[in-house]
Design an enzyme around this catalytic site. Structure first.
Site, PDB file in Angstrom:
ATOM      1  N   ARG A 106       0.873  -1.177   0.000  1.00 52.84           N
ATOM      2  CA  ARG A 106       0.000   0.000   0.000  1.00 52.84           C
ATOM      3  C   ARG A 106       0.909   1.225   0.000  1.00 52.84           C
ATOM      4  NH1 ARG A 106      -2.278  -3.437   4.067  1.00 52.84           N
ATOM      5  NH2 ARG A 106      -4.385  -4.169   3.546  1.00 52.84           N
ATOM      6  N   LYS A 146      -2.222  -1.821   7.669  1.00 50.83           N
ATOM      7  CA  LYS A 146      -3.635  -1.557   7.904  1.00 50.83           C
ATOM      8  C   LYS A 146      -4.187  -2.560   8.914  1.00 50.83           C
ATOM      9  CE  LYS A 146      -7.912  -0.639   5.360  1.00 50.83           C
ATOM     10  NZ  LYS A 146      -8.552  -0.668   4.024  1.00 50.83           N
ATOM     11  N   HIS A 196      -2.046   1.818  -6.059  1.00 53.94           N
ATOM     12  CA  HIS A 196      -2.862   0.662  -5.670  1.00 53.94           C
ATOM     13  C   HIS A 196      -3.128  -0.257  -6.864  1.00 53.94           C
ATOM     14  CE1 HIS A 196      -4.507  -0.550  -1.832  1.00 53.94           C
ATOM     15  NE2 HIS A 196      -5.545  -1.101  -2.442  1.00 53.94           N
ATOM     16  N   ARG A 245      -0.527  -2.822  -6.748  1.00 56.34           N
ATOM     17  CA  ARG A 245      -0.838  -3.822  -5.713  1.00 56.34           C
ATOM     18  C   ARG A 245      -1.878  -4.817  -6.234  1.00 56.34           C
ATOM     19  NH1 ARG A 245      -1.364  -4.842   0.029  1.00 56.34           N
ATOM     20  NH2 ARG A 245      -3.532  -5.108   0.657  1.00 56.34           N
ATOM     21  N   HIS A 264      -4.618  -8.898   4.240  1.00 52.27           N
ATOM     22  CA  HIS A 264      -6.074  -8.792   4.330  1.00 52.27           C
ATOM     23  C   HIS A 264      -6.582  -9.487   5.585  1.00 52.27           C
ATOM     24  CE1 HIS A 264      -6.658  -8.136  -0.283  1.00 52.27           C
ATOM     25  NE2 HIS A 264      -6.351  -7.017   0.356  1.00 52.27           N
ATOM     26  N   TYR A 288      -9.989 -10.943  -6.405  1.00 47.28           N
ATOM     27  CA  TYR A 288      -9.025 -11.141  -7.482  1.00 47.28           C
ATOM     28  C   TYR A 288      -9.337 -12.371  -8.329  1.00 47.28           C
ATOM     29  CZ  TYR A 288      -6.510  -7.509  -5.052  1.00 47.28           C
ATOM     30  OH  TYR A 288      -6.176  -6.316  -4.467  1.00 47.28           O
TER      31      TYR A 288
END
Length: 383
Positions: free
Chosen positions: A221, A246, A310, A313, A336, A345
């Site tokens: 990120r 995150k 992003h 990514r 995640h 994805y």
């Protein structure tokens, strides 16, 4: 005397931060003035210049343009001039400290405090104890819809109001009746591996090339890149640790073998002291600077689509999936919290899509097999 177009200023939340948008019809002189203002950037998506929302920045804008053009600070959407009482200011300061104590990220604290401040200001004639769900609906209809805020931003507002209720439980707002609008399920934009290499090849600046290569090869990120320190690299193990990502999670990612020589070249050329990439006075690098040089590199590589850090990514995750990496490992590499986030994805994995035969092709092949007179059936001719 040259006549300049009118300038419109409005307030909006952009990149999770309150910003001042500066809009005007294109004019070389006005553009030159904007470029010289520290902290001002151009947004292609907003089609506007923007700068962090503060009284000082607003005064700078007004001072720079006061003798050039007429300035309109409403533009049909009123620029909120908060008129808070001493009690309300103290309340908001305590709410800010409350969020800080809950260990929310800096950007989340600023965003939530900004929304609650606007909400209280909008209902300034009403005491906090009397605020109810109708007042929340009225604020959304009058302010959020008028400012054309996105669904994700409205979800943030509801989250901030829910925390406001917990902090000030005597209000009449019913937490259970507050509903967040459903998220937009947009598929991520993904580049091909050839396009990724074309962007890196088109980036002549060594520092910029190292940044792009690292973001893609590690699926970072933009905030993770900026906070990355030299001590986070484990060259002998070909690993990189992402600290406090995150959700305040740490994770390890592998460094590409092909990136090591580039990393060494960059390090000995620029000699960063603390962070992987550093700005002026050896401080943290600017996220907007990364976005700007990435746009330039994409233009040189003749890529027409909008590409952000992003996007790199997203491309990293999709290419891993196409190469047969298990979805659970990809979830771990991306940091995640939920597997559902990573599952998106699977919808953009080109390899599987290419293996699915289109029913139109199947229909044409059937005609070829059953009719010997149609050895070569083409849609461009009569079937």
């Amino acid at each position: 005397m040259e006549k300049f177009p009118e300038i419109f200023i409005e307030k909006k939340n952009h990149r999770k931060e309150p910003q001042l948008l500066i809009k005007f019809q294109y004019n070389d002189k006005l553009v030159d003035v904007m470029r010289k203002i520290d902290g001002a950037f151009w947004s292609k998506n907003l089609k506007s210049w923007y700068i962090s929302d503060s009284k000082n920045n607003l005064n700078v804008i007004l001072e720079k343009f006061k003798n050039l053009a007429k300035i309109n600070i409403e533009n049909k959407k009123k620029l909120f001039k908060r008129n808070l009482t001493d009690f309300q200011k103290t309340f908001l300061n305590n709410f800010y400290l409350y969020l800080k104590g809950k260990r929310y990220s800096k950007s989340t604290i600023q965003t939530y405090t900004f929304f609650v401040a606007d909400f209280i200001n909008f209902h300034s004639t009403k005491s906090l104890d009397e605020l109810n769900n109708k007042d929340v609906e009225l604020f959304i209809e009058t302010v959020f819809i008028e400012r054309n805020y996105s669904i994700s931003t409205q979800r943030q507002l509801i989250s901030s109001i829910k925390l406001f209720i917990l902090f000030y439980p005597t209000t009449k707002i019913n937490n259970l009746e507050l509903e967040r609008p459903k998220k937009s399920r947009k598929l991520p934009s993904v580049l091909s591996q050839e396009e990724i290499l074309a962007i890196i090849s088109a980036t002549q600046n060594l520092k910029h090339r190292a940044i792009i290569a690292l973001i893609y090869s590690c699926g970072l990120r933009i905030s993770e890149l900026i906070n990355l320190k030299l001590e986070d690299f484990y060259i002998e193990r070909k690993q990189l640790i992402i600290k406090n990502g995150k959700g305040r999670k740490d994770r390890y990612v592998s460094l590409a073998d092909s990136f090591i020589p580039l990393l060494s070249n960059y390090y000995y050329s620029y000699k960063p002291k603390t962070f992987f990439v550093e700005g002026q006075q050896k401080g943290k690098y600017s996220a907007e600077s990364v976005r700007q040089f990435l746009r330039k590199s994409c233009k040189k590589a003749n890529i027409k689509r909008v590409v952000t850090p992003h996007t790199l990514r997203h491309s990293y995750a999709t290419h891993l999936l196409e190469n047969g990496v298990d979805i659970r490992y990809i979830q771990s590499l991306l940091g995640h919290a939920k597997p559902e986030t990573t599952m998106i994805y699977t919808h953009v994995k080109r390899k599987d899509l290419m293996e699915i035969q289109n029913p139109l092709d199947i229909a044409l092949q059937k005609i070829k097999r059953t009719d010997n007179n149609n050895k070569k059936v083409l849609l461009s001719r009569r079937i």
